[in-house]
Design a protein around this motif. Structure first.
Motif, PDB file in Angstrom:
ATOM      1  N   VAL A   1       0.830  -1.185   0.000  1.00  0.00           N
ATOM      2  CA  VAL A   1       0.000   0.000   0.000  1.00  0.00           C
ATOM      3  C   VAL A   1       0.879   1.254   0.000  1.00  0.00           C
ATOM      4  CG1 VAL A   1      -1.722   1.327   1.284  1.00  0.00           C
ATOM      5  CG2 VAL A   1      -1.977  -1.122   1.059  1.00  0.00           C
ATOM      6  N   LEU A   2       1.936   1.239   0.817  1.00  0.00           N
ATOM      7  CA  LEU A   2       2.818   2.398   0.840  1.00  0.00           C
ATOM      8  C   LEU A   2       3.470   2.631  -0.521  1.00  0.00           C
ATOM      9  CD1 LEU A   2       4.543   1.974   4.302  1.00  0.00           C
ATOM     10  CD2 LEU A   2       2.833   3.673   3.659  1.00  0.00           C
ATOM     11  N   ASN A   3       3.863   1.564  -1.180  1.00  0.00           N
ATOM     12  CA  ASN A   3       4.443   1.715  -2.518  1.00  0.00           C
ATOM     13  C   ASN A   3       3.430   2.307  -3.483  1.00  0.00           C
ATOM     14  OD1 ASN A   3       6.986   0.777  -1.859  1.00  0.00           O
ATOM     15  ND2 ASN A   3       6.466  -1.343  -2.331  1.00  0.00           N
ATOM     16  N   ARG A   4       2.172   1.887  -3.366  1.00  0.00           N
ATOM     17  CA  ARG A   4       1.137   2.421  -4.259  1.00  0.00           C
ATOM     18  C   ARG A   4       0.898   3.909  -3.981  1.00  0.00           C
ATOM     19  NH1 ARG A   4      -0.379   3.364  -8.823  1.00  0.00           N
ATOM     20  NH2 ARG A   4      -2.599   3.476  -9.187  1.00  0.00           N
ATOM     21  N   ILE A   5       0.958   4.311  -2.715  1.00  0.00           N
ATOM     22  CA  ILE A   5       0.831   5.727  -2.381  1.00  0.00           C
ATOM     23  C   ILE A   5       1.946   6.510  -3.059  1.00  0.00           C
ATOM     24  CG2 ILE A   5       1.024   7.422  -0.517  1.00  0.00           C
ATOM     25  CD1 ILE A   5      -0.428   5.379   1.291  1.00  0.00           C
ATOM     26  N   TYR A   6       3.163   6.007  -2.969  1.00  0.00           N
ATOM     27  CA  TYR A   6       4.299   6.662  -3.625  1.00  0.00           C
ATOM     28  C   TYR A   6       4.071   6.771  -5.133  1.00  0.00           C
ATOM     29  CZ  TYR A   6       7.350   6.361   0.486  1.00  0.00           C
ATOM     30  OH  TYR A   6       7.916   6.497   1.733  1.00  0.00           O
ATOM     31  N   GLU A   7       3.588   5.664  -5.746  1.00  0.00           N
ATOM     32  CA  GLU A   7       3.349   5.663  -7.187  1.00  0.00           C
ATOM     33  C   GLU A   7       2.314   6.709  -7.580  1.00  0.00           C
ATOM     34  OE1 GLU A   7       2.176   1.726  -8.251  1.00  0.00           O
ATOM     35  OE2 GLU A   7       4.110   0.855  -7.703  1.00  0.00           O
ATOM     36  N   ILE A   8       1.214   6.763  -6.854  1.00  0.00           N
ATOM     37  CA  ILE A   8       0.153   7.727  -7.165  1.00  0.00           C
ATOM     38  C   ILE A   8       0.663   9.151  -6.990  1.00  0.00           C
ATOM     39  CG2 ILE A   8      -2.089   8.614  -6.397  1.00  0.00           C
ATOM     40  CD1 ILE A   8      -2.801   5.659  -5.712  1.00  0.00           C
ATOM     41  N   MET A   9       1.428   9.378  -5.936  1.00  0.00           N
ATOM     42  CA  MET A   9       1.995  10.714  -5.730  1.00  0.00           C
ATOM     43  C   MET A   9       2.908  11.094  -6.897  1.00  0.00           C
ATOM     44  SD  MET A   9       2.848  10.707  -1.634  1.00  0.00           S
ATOM     45  CE  MET A   9       3.641  12.332  -1.700  1.00  0.00           C
ATOM     46  N   LYS A  10       3.742  10.168  -7.320  1.00  0.00           N
ATOM     47  CA  LYS A  10       4.658  10.442  -8.422  1.00  0.00           C
ATOM     48  C   LYS A  10       3.906  10.675  -9.722  1.00  0.00           C
ATOM     49  CE  LYS A  10       8.802   8.711 -10.637  1.00  0.00           C
ATOM     50  NZ  LYS A  10       9.823   7.675 -10.671  1.00  0.00           N
ATOM     51  N   GLU A  11       2.893   9.830 -10.016  1.00  0.00           N
ATOM     52  CA  GLU A  11       2.098   9.966 -11.239  1.00  0.00           C
ATOM     53  C   GLU A  11       1.399  11.322 -11.309  1.00  0.00           C
ATOM     54  OE1 GLU A  11      -0.609   6.687 -11.018  1.00  0.00           O
ATOM     55  OE2 GLU A  11       0.963   5.206 -11.403  1.00  0.00           O
ATOM     56  N   ASN A  12       1.035  11.862 -10.153  1.00  0.00           N
ATOM     57  CA  ASN A  12       0.284  13.121 -10.102  1.00  0.00           C
ATOM     58  C   ASN A  12       1.125  14.306  -9.650  1.00  0.00           C
ATOM     59  OD1 ASN A  12      -2.641  12.294 -10.691  1.00  0.00           O
ATOM     60  ND2 ASN A  12      -1.928  10.750  -9.255  1.00  0.00           N
ATOM     61  N   ASN A  13       2.445  14.113  -9.650  1.00  0.00           N
ATOM     62  CA  ASN A  13       3.380  15.173  -9.255  1.00  0.00           C
ATOM     63  C   ASN A  13       3.049  15.774  -7.894  1.00  0.00           C
ATOM     64  OD1 ASN A  13       4.897  14.967 -11.661  1.00  0.00           O
ATOM     65  ND2 ASN A  13       3.318  16.147 -12.730  1.00  0.00           N
ATOM     66  N   VAL A  14       2.667  14.925  -6.958  1.00  0.00           N
ATOM     67  CA  VAL A  14       2.379  15.372  -5.599  1.00  0.00           C
ATOM     68  C   VAL A  14       3.650  15.194  -4.775  1.00  0.00           C
ATOM     69  CG1 VAL A  14       1.010  14.953  -3.524  1.00  0.00           C
ATOM     70  CG2 VAL A  14      -0.053  14.752  -5.775  1.00  0.00           C
ATOM     71  N   THR A  15       4.183  16.280  -4.289  1.00  0.00           N
ATOM     72  CA  THR A  15       5.382  16.220  -3.465  1.00  0.00           C
ATOM     73  C   THR A  15       5.088  16.583  -2.016  1.00  0.00           C
ATOM     74  OG1 THR A  15       5.952  18.487  -4.057  1.00  0.00           O
ATOM     75  CG2 THR A  15       6.915  16.720  -5.388  1.00  0.00           C
ATOM     76  N   ASP A  16       3.924  17.130  -1.774  1.00  0.00           N
ATOM     77  CA  ASP A  16       3.533  17.567  -0.432  1.00  0.00           C
ATOM     78  C   ASP A  16       2.669  16.479   0.219  1.00  0.00           C
ATOM     79  OD1 ASP A  16       2.706  18.823   1.869  1.00  0.00           O
ATOM     80  OD2 ASP A  16       1.658  20.459   0.834  1.00  0.00           O
ATOM     81  N   ILE A  17       3.266  15.711   1.141  1.00  0.00           N
ATOM     82  CA  ILE A  17       2.558  14.595   1.781  1.00  0.00           C
ATOM     83  C   ILE A  17       1.341  15.063   2.566  1.00  0.00           C
ATOM     84  CG2 ILE A  17       3.950  14.545   3.886  1.00  0.00           C
ATOM     85  CD1 ILE A  17       2.678  11.483   1.994  1.00  0.00           C
ATOM     86  N   SER A  18       1.304  16.326   2.945  1.00  0.00           N
ATOM     87  CA  SER A  18       0.150  16.818   3.698  1.00  0.00           C
ATOM     88  C   SER A  18      -1.106  16.874   2.840  1.00  0.00           C
ATOM     89  CB  SER A  18       0.438  18.194   4.306  1.00  0.00           C
ATOM     90  OG  SER A  18       0.528  19.171   3.291  1.00  0.00           O
ATOM     91  N   ARG A  19      -0.974  16.648   1.546  1.00  0.00           N
ATOM     92  CA  ARG A  19      -2.132  16.601   0.648  1.00  0.00           C
ATOM     93  C   ARG A  19      -2.671  15.179   0.491  1.00  0.00           C
ATOM     94  NH1 ARG A  19      -0.845  19.002  -4.795  1.00  0.00           N
ATOM     95  NH2 ARG A  19      -3.069  18.699  -5.009  1.00  0.00           N
ATOM     96  N   VAL A  20      -2.055  14.226   1.168  1.00  0.00           N
ATOM     97  CA  VAL A  20      -2.432  12.818   1.041  1.00  0.00           C
ATOM     98  C   VAL A  20      -3.180  12.374   2.287  1.00  0.00           C
ATOM     99  CG1 VAL A  20      -1.529  10.473   0.779  1.00  0.00           C
ATOM    100  CG2 VAL A  20      -0.402  12.389  -0.382  1.00  0.00           C
ATOM    101  N   GLY A  21      -4.233  11.579   2.098  1.00  0.00           N
ATOM    102  CA  GLY A  21      -4.986  11.097   3.244  1.00  0.00           C
ATOM    103  C   GLY A  21      -5.442   9.661   3.077  1.00  0.00           C
ATOM    104  N   LEU A  22      -5.729   9.046   4.206  1.00  0.00           N
ATOM    105  CA  LEU A  22      -6.277   7.685   4.235  1.00  0.00           C
ATOM    106  C   LEU A  22      -7.672   7.748   4.834  1.00  0.00           C
ATOM    107  CD1 LEU A  22      -3.232   5.686   5.625  1.00  0.00           C
ATOM    108  CD2 LEU A  22      -4.030   5.781   3.268  1.00  0.00           C
ATOM    109  N   TYR A  23      -8.615   7.134   4.181  1.00  0.00           N
ATOM    110  CA  TYR A  23      -9.989   7.108   4.658  1.00  0.00           C
ATOM    111  C   TYR A  23     -10.272   5.722   5.208  1.00  0.00           C
ATOM    112  CZ  TYR A  23     -15.023   7.724   4.736  1.00  0.00           C
ATOM    113  OH  TYR A  23     -16.327   7.824   5.138  1.00  0.00           O
ATOM    114  N   GLY A  24     -10.608   5.654   6.485  1.00  0.00           N
ATOM    115  CA  GLY A  24     -10.944   4.387   7.118  1.00  0.00           C
ATOM    116  C   GLY A  24      -9.878   3.928   8.089  1.00  0.00           C
ATOM    117  N   LEU A  25     -10.258   3.771   9.331  1.00  0.00           N
ATOM    118  CA  LEU A  25      -9.334   3.304  10.362  1.00  0.00           C
ATOM    119  C   LEU A  25      -9.769   1.996  11.002  1.00  0.00           C
ATOM    120  CD1 LEU A  25      -8.678   6.669  12.204  1.00  0.00           C
ATOM    121  CD2 LEU A  25      -7.101   5.435  10.735  1.00  0.00           C
TER     122      LEU A  25
END
Length: 68
Positions: free
Chosen positions: A1-25
């Motif tokens: 899952v962490l690798n997929r988060i990295y991939e999605i961030m890279k694909e969308n040029n997201v460098t600011d981790i504060s823009r990333v969230g997880l829904y569901g605990l």
């Protein structure tokens, strides 16, 4: 899952981790029980890989259990 988060961030040029969230605990839908939650295990692991700014949300959890 962490690798997929990295991939999605890279694909969308997201460098600011504060823009990333997880829904569901919780460990399954429509409950407020976090025991054995895969998301909590992921959050424990992410501390070594991602900045602590990763946001989390679950409408069934009323207390701030992860500090985000």
């Amino acid at each position: 899952v962490l690798n997929r988060i990295y991939e999605i961030m890279k694909e969308n040029n997201v460098t600011d981790i504060s823009r990333v969230g997880l829904y569901g605990l919780t460990y399954k839908e429509n409950v407020d029980d976090c025991r054995e939650s895969p998301t909590l295990q992921l959050l424990e692991n992410q501390e070594r890989h991602l900045a602590p700014l990763l946001k989390t949300y679950d409408p069934f959890i009323k207390n701030d259990i992860v500090g985000s």
